[in-house]
Design an enzyme around this catalytic site. Structure first.
Site: not given
Length: 326
Positions: A108, A226, A297
């Site tokens: 992230s 991602e 995630h």
């Protein structure tokens, strides 16, 4: 009494504020149950606006962890905040911690630290004979795209529990025992082999570094991506920007992980989905694009050695990503 042979692990918070304090302590407790000498950094639960402490507090924590050089430096959570610190991080201290055996782990917002560390030359520790200090566990320090302490190690049974694959992959990686990971992709890539430096992470965070001194110039690499909470058109726009500035064509392979929690389509979309975005992107770049990477995630995620040279091999629909110990 703590096991003196257990690998040391520090959970620290360089990004978003941690509102659920019991969950942070629960994560540390679980990490101890996995055999780590895990501790929570003194400022991990600090609060300032949406951040885990003001910029000076989070920067000091980052440098404090680097100087301590634990076996594992694990981010508590993502959110936003590392971008504010990049111009002020002492990258030599990060590099020295890696040379001493520290693995910097997260995903992230932690993508910003991983990519900036690559751009500033702090990537993988040299072979053991060149290091001044040896950790008792694992082969070397480095950068690992992997779990976050809160997101992945604090979930109760009522919340779905802790994913076995995520946990097992992380433990093996942190002990230097993980040398390859695999996943299933679409048909049509049988026989593909690609070698290069593995890099990437969260697409939105990566794109925000483009054009800055913190963006690594990787050619002939293996790029993994991602994202979360992004509408499909925003994901396409981000991918097209990477293509239009030449990043995608300079890679040997692109691995797409989970693009999760996509907001529901609107009446305007009329069948417009991520599947079509990928198909369109494949008409624009010569670089093979593989889907299905278990990363992002989502509860199930593998651990990936950022900055390490890897070999990607496809047999049928099975993809293997392997790397040699440094």
């Amino acid at each position: 009494m703590a096991d003196p042979t257990a690998p040391s692990l520090v959970v620290f918070a360089p990004s978003g504020v941690m509102l659920d304090r019991p969950a942070a302590r629960r994560a540390v407790k679980h990490l101890r149950s996995l055999g780590f000498d895990a501790v929570l950094d003194a400022d991990a639960l600090a609060r300032h606006q949406r951040f885990a402490g003001d910029d000076a507090t989070r920067l000091a924590a980052l440098h404090r962890v680097a100087d301590a050089a634990p076996s594992v430096a694990l981010a508590l959570r993502g959110g936003y905040g590392l971008t504010r610190l990049l111009d002020h991080i002492d990258w030599r201290r990060i590099a020295t911690s890696i040379e001493r055996g520290t693995r910097w782990v997260g995903h992230s917002d932690f993508t910003a630290l991983h990519l900036a560390a690559m751009a500033h030359g702090a990537v993988v520790a040299p072979p053991a004979r060149h290091r001044r200090h040896e950790h008792a566990h694992g082969d070397c320090g480095g950068l690992w795209a992997g779990p976050l302490a809160h997101d992945d190690f604090s979930r109760t049974a009522e919340q779905g529990g802790i994913d076995d694959v995520t946990e097992g992959c992380f433990v093996e990686a942190m002990h230097g025992e993980l040398e390859a990971v695999g996943f299933r992709t679409e048909a049509g890539f049988d026989g593909l082999e690609a070698r290069g430096v593995l890099w990437g992470g969260n697409l939105t965070v990566l794109l925000a570094l483009l054009g800055t001194p913190h963006f690594p110039q990787v050619k002939q690499g293996v790029l993994f991506l991602e994202d979360v909470n992004e509408r499909t058109y925003r994901t396409e726009r981000n991918l097209l920007q990477l293509h239009q500035c030449g990043v995608l064509d300079r890679q040997r392979a692109i691995l797409l992980g989970a693009f999760s929690a996509v907001p529901p389509p609107t009446a305007m979309d009329r069948g417009y989905r991520l599947r079509g975005v990928i198909d369109h992107l494949r008409t624009l770049t010569k670089t093979p694009i593989l889907t299905g990477l278990p990363f992002g995630h989502v509860p199930t995620k593998i651990s990936l050695p950022v900055g390490r040279r890897v070999l990607v091999r496809v047999e049928g629909r099975n993809v293997l990503i392997g790397w040699a110990a440094a």
